[in-house]
Enzyme design. Structure first.
Site, PDB file in Angstrom:
ATOM      1  N   THR A   1       0.780  -1.234   0.000  1.00  0.00           N
ATOM      2  CA  THR A   1       0.000   0.000   0.000  1.00  0.00           C
ATOM      3  C   THR A   1       0.814   1.287   0.000  1.00  0.00           C
ATOM      4  O   THR A   1       1.484   1.628   0.972  1.00  0.00           O
ATOM      5  CB  THR A   1      -0.981   0.065   1.211  1.00  0.00           C
TER       6      THR A   1
ATOM      7  N   ARG B   1     -11.576 -10.822  -3.295  1.00  0.00           N
ATOM      8  CA  ARG B   1     -11.286 -10.147  -2.016  1.00  0.00           C
ATOM      9  C   ARG B   1     -11.006  -8.650  -2.252  1.00  0.00           C
ATOM     10  O   ARG B   1     -10.258  -8.270  -3.133  1.00  0.00           O
ATOM     11  CB  ARG B   1     -10.084 -10.807  -1.366  1.00  0.00           C
ATOM     12  N   VAL B   2     -11.632  -7.833  -1.437  1.00  0.00           N
ATOM     13  CA  VAL B   2     -11.343  -6.400  -1.394  1.00  0.00           C
ATOM     14  C   VAL B   2     -10.831  -6.092   0.006  1.00  0.00           C
ATOM     15  O   VAL B   2     -11.420  -6.535   0.998  1.00  0.00           O
ATOM     16  CB  VAL B   2     -12.612  -5.579  -1.702  1.00  0.00           C
ATOM     17  N   GLY B   3      -9.725  -5.362   0.083  1.00  0.00           N
ATOM     18  CA  GLY B   3      -9.128  -5.065   1.381  1.00  0.00           C
ATOM     19  C   GLY B   3      -9.588  -3.739   1.947  1.00  0.00           C
ATOM     20  O   GLY B   3     -10.660  -3.217   1.608  1.00  0.00           O
ATOM     21  N   ASP B   4      -8.747  -3.180   2.800  1.00  0.00           N
ATOM     22  CA  ASP B   4      -9.109  -1.938   3.485  1.00  0.00           C
ATOM     23  C   ASP B   4      -8.936  -0.696   2.638  1.00  0.00           C
ATOM     24  O   ASP B   4      -9.560   0.337   2.898  1.00  0.00           O
ATOM     25  CB  ASP B   4      -8.280  -1.795   4.776  1.00  0.00           C
TER      26      ASP B   4
ATOM     27  N   GLY C   1      -0.833  -2.562   5.760  1.00  0.00           N
ATOM     28  CA  GLY C   1      -0.688  -3.791   6.530  1.00  0.00           C
ATOM     29  C   GLY C   1      -1.863  -4.725   6.318  1.00  0.00           C
ATOM     30  O   GLY C   1      -2.484  -4.713   5.246  1.00  0.00           O
ATOM     31  N   ASN C   2      -2.164  -5.502   7.313  1.00  0.00           N
ATOM     32  CA  ASN C   2      -3.197  -6.529   7.192  1.00  0.00           C
ATOM     33  C   ASN C   2      -4.591  -5.894   7.162  1.00  0.00           C
ATOM     34  O   ASN C   2      -5.252  -5.743   8.190  1.00  0.00           O
ATOM     35  CB  ASN C   2      -3.087  -7.532   8.341  1.00  0.00           C
ATOM     36  N   GLY C   3      -5.025  -5.577   5.946  1.00  0.00           N
ATOM     37  CA  GLY C   3      -6.293  -4.878   5.786  1.00  0.00           C
ATOM     38  C   GLY C   3      -7.485  -5.691   6.231  1.00  0.00           C
ATOM     39  O   GLY C   3      -8.508  -5.120   6.639  1.00  0.00           O
TER      40      GLY C   3
HETATM   41  N1  GLY Z   1      -3.608  -3.087   3.314  1.00  0.00           N
HETATM   42  C1  GLY Z   1      -3.875  -3.577   2.047  1.00  0.00           C
HETATM   43  C2  GLY Z   1      -4.661  -4.809   2.039  1.00  0.00           C
HETATM   44  O1  GLY Z   1      -4.759  -5.521   3.015  1.00  0.00           O
HETATM   45  O2  GLY Z   1      -5.220  -5.080   1.012  1.00  0.00           O
END
Ligand code: GLY
Length: 316
Positions: A180, A208-211, A232-234
Site C-alpha cells: 500500500t 477479495r477487497v481489502g481496506d 498492513g493486514n487490511g
Molecule cells: N492493506 C492492504 C490490504 O490488506 O489489502
C-alpha cells in the site's frame, strides 16, 4: 513558486485558529521520497492537493519492480493481480474508490473518476474495469514475469490460501507482508487530500477487497483536521476503521503520533496479532505514525515541505 514558503492561516486539530506550515506531502514506505518528488512541484506551484496526491500515487503504481502496488505485483490465488484504490477530497468530503479492479494500471486515477464523474463512491471488479474503459483508460494485463513467477512458486506448494487459516489472534498467527502506497497532502489553499493504492494481500481469494478502498479504513481525511493512511493486514484493520479513528482523535486534541498509536491499540485490545501501520498528518503539518509487527521491516514514510524529502522511521 510562492506556495512553498506560504504561511497559511487555518484551523488546527483542536478547532482553534493556527498558523499552518504551508504545503506538505507525505507518502508511506520506501517509495515515499520518489512519490513526493513527483507530487511536490504541484503543491509548490500552488496546485491542488488532489493533483499532487494522484501524481505521487501514479508514480508508484507505474514502477515496474514494485511488488505490492500496481501491476506485476502480488497476485491472488488464481494468479491474477487486482487493485484496490481510493481518494478522499477534503473540501467536499467526496470519496471515490475501486475494489478488485482488473486490467487497468492507474487504479487511483480510476478512483478519482468515480469521485468526479459519478455520484457513487465505490465500484468493483469487472464492472469497475468497464467504467474505467468508458473513462478512456487502457485495458491491459496486470501480470508480469515477477508476479507470474511468484504465483507459480506458491501454487507449486499446493497449499490453500492462508485466508482459510484461523484469525490472527496470537503470536505466530499473523499474516506477513506489506503493501500500500498512501499519500496525504495539504496544499497552499488549505485543502487536504488523501489517496491510497495497493494490489492487496498476496494469494488472496479471488474477489477479495481489502481496506484500501474503504473510507476510514485504508485512508481518511477531514479538511478541518488532517488525514491518515493505513498499511498492513487490511482484513483485520478494516474492522476498526483506524484512519477514521485517528483523525477523530486528532480532532479531540491528540497529536498525530498519539492518534496513530491509540488507533492501533484499539485493535490490540481485541486480541489481534498483525503487521500494520498508520501514518497521520495534521492540517498544520505535524505528522506521526505507529506500527505493529514488521520486526524485520523498516516501516516509515517520507515528508516533503519544500526543503527536500525527510524520511521518518516508525518504531514499534
Ligand atoms: N492493506 C492492504 C490490504 O490488506 O489489502
Amino acid at each position: 513558486a510562492g506556495g512553498a514558503a506560504a504561511a497559511l492561516v487555518g484551523r488546527s486539530a483542536g478547532g482553534a485558529t493556527s498558523e499552518l506550515s504551508g504545503p506538505v506531502i507525505v507518502t508511506s514506505w520506501e517509495f515515499g521520497p520518489g512519490a513526493n518528488e513527483v507530487g511536490w512541484p504541484i503543491l509548490a506551484d500552488e496546485g491542488l492537493a488532489i493533483d499532487a496526491v494522484e501524481a505521487a500515487i501514479n508514480y508508484v503504481e507505474l514502477l515496474p519492480d514494485e511488488f505490492y502496488v500496481g501491476f506485476g505485483g502480488s497476485p491472488n490465488a488464481i494468479g491474477e493481480t487486482t487493485l484496490d484504490a481510493m481518494m478522499v477530497w477534503g473540501p467536499t468530503h467526496e470519496v471515490g474508490a475501486v475494489g478488485c479492479l482488473k486490467r487497468v494500471k492507474r487504479a487511483v486515477s480510476v478512483a478519482r473518476k468515480v469521485m468526479e464523474e459519478t455520484q457513487h463512491t465505490l465500484l468493483v471488479g469487472d464492472d469497475a474495469t468497464r467504467f474505467a474503459a468508458r473513462m478512456g483508460f487502457d485495458e491491459t494485463s496486470l501480470t508480469n514475469a515477477a508476479s507470474q513467477k511468484a504465483w507459480e512458486e506458491w501454487a507449486a506448494k499446493g497449499r490453500p490460501s492462508d485466508a482459510w487459516d484461523p484469525e490472527p489472534m496470537g503470536e505466530g498467527g499473523k499474516i506477513e507482508g506489506r503493501d500500500t502506497v498512501g499519500t496525504m497532502a495539504v496544499d497552499a489553499h488549505g485543502n487536504v487530500c488523501v489517496g491510497c493504492s495497493t494490489n492487496g494481500r498476496s494469494f488472496k481469494l479471488p474477489g477479495r477487497v481489502g481496506d484500501s478502498p474503504i473510507a476510514g479504513a485504508g485512508a481518511y481525511c477531514d479538511n478541518d483536521v488532517g488525514a491518515a493512511i493505513a498499511t498492513g493486514n487490511g482484513d483485520v484493520m478494516m474492522r476498526f476503521l483506524p484512519t477514521y479513528h485517528a483523525v477523530e482523535l486528532m480532532r479531540e486534541g491528540a497529536s498525530p503520533a498519539e492518534a496513530a498509536e491509540a488507533a492501533l491499540r484499539r485493535i490490540d485490545a481485541k486480541g489481534y496479532h498483525f503487521d500494520g501501520g498508520i501514518i497521520v498528518l495534521g492540517k498544520d503539518g505535524e505528522h506521526g505514525g505507529a506500527k505493529r509487527g514488521w520486526k524485520d521491516e523498516a516501516f516509515g514514510y517520507a515528508v516533503h515541505r519544500g526543503a527536500g524529502t525527510s524520511q521518518v522511521t516508525v518504531r514499534g
